[in-house]
Design a protein around this motif. Sequence first.
Motif, short mmCIF file in Angstrom:
data_model
loop_
_atom_site.label_atom_id
_atom_site.label_comp_id
_atom_site.label_asym_id
_atom_site.label_seq_id
_atom_site.Cartn_x
_atom_site.Cartn_y
_atom_site.Cartn_z
N ALA A 7 0.87 -1.18 0.00
CA ALA A 7 0.00 0.00 0.00
C ALA A 7 0.90 1.22 0.00
CB ALA A 7 -0.91 0.01 1.22
N CYS A 8 0.83 2.01 -1.05
CA CYS A 8 1.71 3.17 -1.23
C CYS A 8 0.89 4.45 -1.16
CB CYS A 8 2.42 3.05 -2.58
SG CYS A 8 3.50 4.44 -2.95
N LEU A 9 1.26 5.34 -0.26
CA LEU A 9 0.56 6.60 -0.06
C LEU A 9 1.38 7.75 -0.62
CD1 LEU A 9 -0.19 6.07 3.76
CD2 LEU A 9 -1.50 5.17 1.82
N TYR A 10 0.73 8.63 -1.38
CA TYR A 10 1.45 9.82 -1.88
C TYR A 10 0.56 11.05 -1.71
CZ TYR A 10 -1.42 9.90 -6.14
OH TYR A 10 -2.48 9.99 -7.02
N PRO A 11 1.16 12.23 -1.46
CA PRO A 11 0.35 13.44 -1.33
C PRO A 11 -0.13 13.92 -2.69
CG PRO A 11 2.69 13.96 -1.11
CD PRO A 11 2.60 12.47 -1.24
N ASP A 12 -1.44 13.97 -2.88
CA ASP A 12 -2.00 14.38 -4.16
C ASP A 12 -1.56 15.82 -4.48
OD1 ASP A 12 -3.68 14.09 -6.44
OD2 ASP A 12 -5.19 15.34 -5.46
N GLY A 13 -0.92 15.99 -5.63
CA GLY A 13 -0.41 17.31 -6.02
C GLY A 13 0.95 17.62 -5.44
N GLY A 14 1.51 16.70 -4.66
CA GLY A 14 2.78 16.96 -4.00
C GLY A 14 3.96 16.22 -4.60
N GLY B 137 -3.50 16.19 1.27
CA GLY B 137 -2.59 16.65 2.31
C GLY B 137 -1.17 16.64 1.78
N ASN B 138 -0.22 16.82 2.68
CA ASN B 138 1.18 16.86 2.28
C ASN B 138 1.89 15.58 2.71
OD1 ASN B 138 1.97 17.19 5.07
ND2 ASN B 138 1.49 19.36 4.90
N PHE B 139 3.19 15.51 2.43
CA PHE B 139 3.93 14.29 2.75
C PHE B 139 3.92 13.99 4.25
CE2 PHE B 139 7.87 12.29 4.27
CZ PHE B 139 7.69 11.04 3.72
N ASP B 140 4.04 15.00 5.08
CA ASP B 140 4.04 14.75 6.52
C ASP B 140 2.73 14.10 6.96
OD1 ASP B 140 6.59 15.62 6.99
OD2 ASP B 140 6.03 17.65 7.54
N ASP B 141 1.61 14.49 6.32
CA ASP B 141 0.33 13.84 6.63
C ASP B 141 0.38 12.36 6.30
OD1 ASP B 141 -0.94 16.24 7.45
OD2 ASP B 141 -1.40 16.77 5.38
N THR B 142 0.94 12.02 5.14
CA THR B 142 0.98 10.61 4.74
C THR B 142 1.95 9.83 5.62
OG1 THR B 142 2.71 10.91 3.06
CG2 THR B 142 0.44 11.22 2.36
N PRO C 42 -9.11 11.57 1.91
CA PRO C 42 -8.56 12.30 3.06
C PRO C 42 -7.77 11.33 3.93
CG PRO C 42 -10.90 11.89 3.36
CD PRO C 42 -10.57 11.46 1.96
N LYS C 43 -6.87 11.87 4.77
CA LYS C 43 -6.00 10.97 5.53
C LYS C 43 -6.80 10.05 6.47
CE LYS C 43 -4.78 14.60 8.87
NZ LYS C 43 -3.66 15.40 9.45
N ILE C 44 -7.96 10.49 6.93
CA ILE C 44 -8.76 9.62 7.80
C ILE C 44 -9.35 8.43 7.05
CG2 ILE C 44 -9.36 11.44 9.46
CD1 ILE C 44 -12.09 11.63 8.05
N GLY C 45 -9.31 8.48 5.71
CA GLY C 45 -9.86 7.38 4.92
C GLY C 45 -8.83 6.35 4.48
N ILE C 46 -7.56 6.57 4.86
CA ILE C 46 -6.48 5.69 4.38
C ILE C 46 -6.66 4.26 4.90
CG2 ILE C 46 -4.00 5.22 4.57
CD1 ILE C 46 -3.59 8.28 4.55
N LYS C 47 -6.91 4.13 6.20
CA LYS C 47 -7.02 2.79 6.79
C LYS C 47 -8.11 1.97 6.10
CE LYS C 47 -8.35 0.54 11.14
NZ LYS C 47 -8.76 0.75 12.54
N ASP C 48 -9.29 2.55 5.92
CA ASP C 48 -10.39 1.82 5.29
C ASP C 48 -10.06 1.44 3.85
OD1 ASP C 48 -11.89 1.93 7.57
OD2 ASP C 48 -13.09 3.66 6.96
#
Length: 489
Positions: free
Chosen positions: A164-171, A195-200, A477-483
């Motif tokens: 599972a790879c997370l990236y900041p959209d637009g970042g 969000g930004n990289f720190d969020d991910t 949004p970052k709160i939706g990553i887990k689901d």
Amino acid sequence: MKFIETRGNDGCKKSEVEFSEAILSPSASFGGLYVPSSLPIFDETFLTAHLQSSYKELAKDILKSFEIDIKDEILDKALSRYDEFDDPKNPVPLSKIEDNCFVSELYHGPTRAFKDMALQPFGFVLSALAQEKGENYLIMAATSGDTGPATLETFKNQNNIKVACLYPDGGTSDVQRLQMVTEEAKNLKVIGVHGNFDDTQNTLKALLASQDFKEELQKREIKLSAANSVNFGRIIFQTIYHVSAYIELLKKGEIVMGEEIYLVVPSGNFGNALGGYYAMKAGLPIKKILISSNKNNILTDWIENGVYDLTTRELIQTSSPAMDILKSSNVERILFDKFGATRTKELMELLESKGGYSLTKEELEMLQEDFEATYATDEECSAFIAHYASKDYIIDPHTATCIKAFKEFVPDDAKCVIYSTAEWTKFAPTVAKALGSDEVHGDIEALNFVKNKCGVKVPPMIEKLFEKEIIHSVVVPKIGIKDEILKFL
């Protein structure tokens, strides 16, 4: 060699583990990281013994000197991944750009960024361990642009592994995004995050430490690991090319044995610099490690003033997006090496609860024994790119930040190695603009502009990206990553 914990032991985890355990389960007690309990010795005897070695031979000897519990046959197959680089005999070319300045080109792998140097072999090792144990793993990666493509490339179609790879959209750059969202392998999931990289990265670290998330995975008989440089499996491979660069200077007759050099490292998450620090601690003759940043220059503040303060900062999007980071994970390993587990735990808890910390005068002096730091603006980077292009050498915007540190800190009578972390093709619009194009907007036009103006080639793996189908279009949004990850599993 055993691996120990940066924040001490909580009584629940083992106080020391083998290398294989540290890379399969990289989250240590109290949310800390694993570090080697001691370092090997890279002295003149070691360096002399490798003056005629290939990069793979040097790499294997360094890995063996860490006494890691990985079978030789696995190491050999992992290191054979370097055979797929542009020049299998020399996967990390060293180019001279000034009389006393050399560029270690770390981007000649499949995704055209330095992360391939560690992730290509590391991914094979981790996959082999999972298969040996008959276990299934979810590999988590948060990326500011380069870790993601390299992680997906190394793990695609590997048995017993899902990613599972997370990236900041637009970042990220367009090329970096396309390298991720066009990956077809069924064991890969790419998720854009509002969000930004720190969020991910914060979300990734929280999930790695979350008992609830681990229980959800346990129901599916899946264990959790990470491909970011929080995983020491990344760092051990990043130590190798610092040793290789010194040996290359010896081979070229640019330095004599024992002569100290400067390392100049563009830094976001501090893993690349940490690899150099461990090499220096192990005996490699390094005068100082120079840290270059963009306008997100929190590392400059930390090294110059001993202050790490997130409360007064907001992340700035720059032309060097892989360094658009405020919370550098590998700083923790430096804190541990300098000040020990108790102080590290205290400082990291202050960072998490108060948003920052300050080193004492004595601690700052200890830090400055090994590091100096500066930062470059986008405008300065653009000028550096144009200058070296006029001398027929194309650099990307991250490498350009290093020129500022080279000019500020390296004496004329000393040699330095700059670490070039990405090929210019990953940031073509920025390079094209620096070279005088006012009309270029998209990556394709920018690639063609630079190619025609400078007479350079665009590698096929970059050109083909623009013809590939978008497979991963989810942005949450970052709160939706887990689901989203659980849905994928």
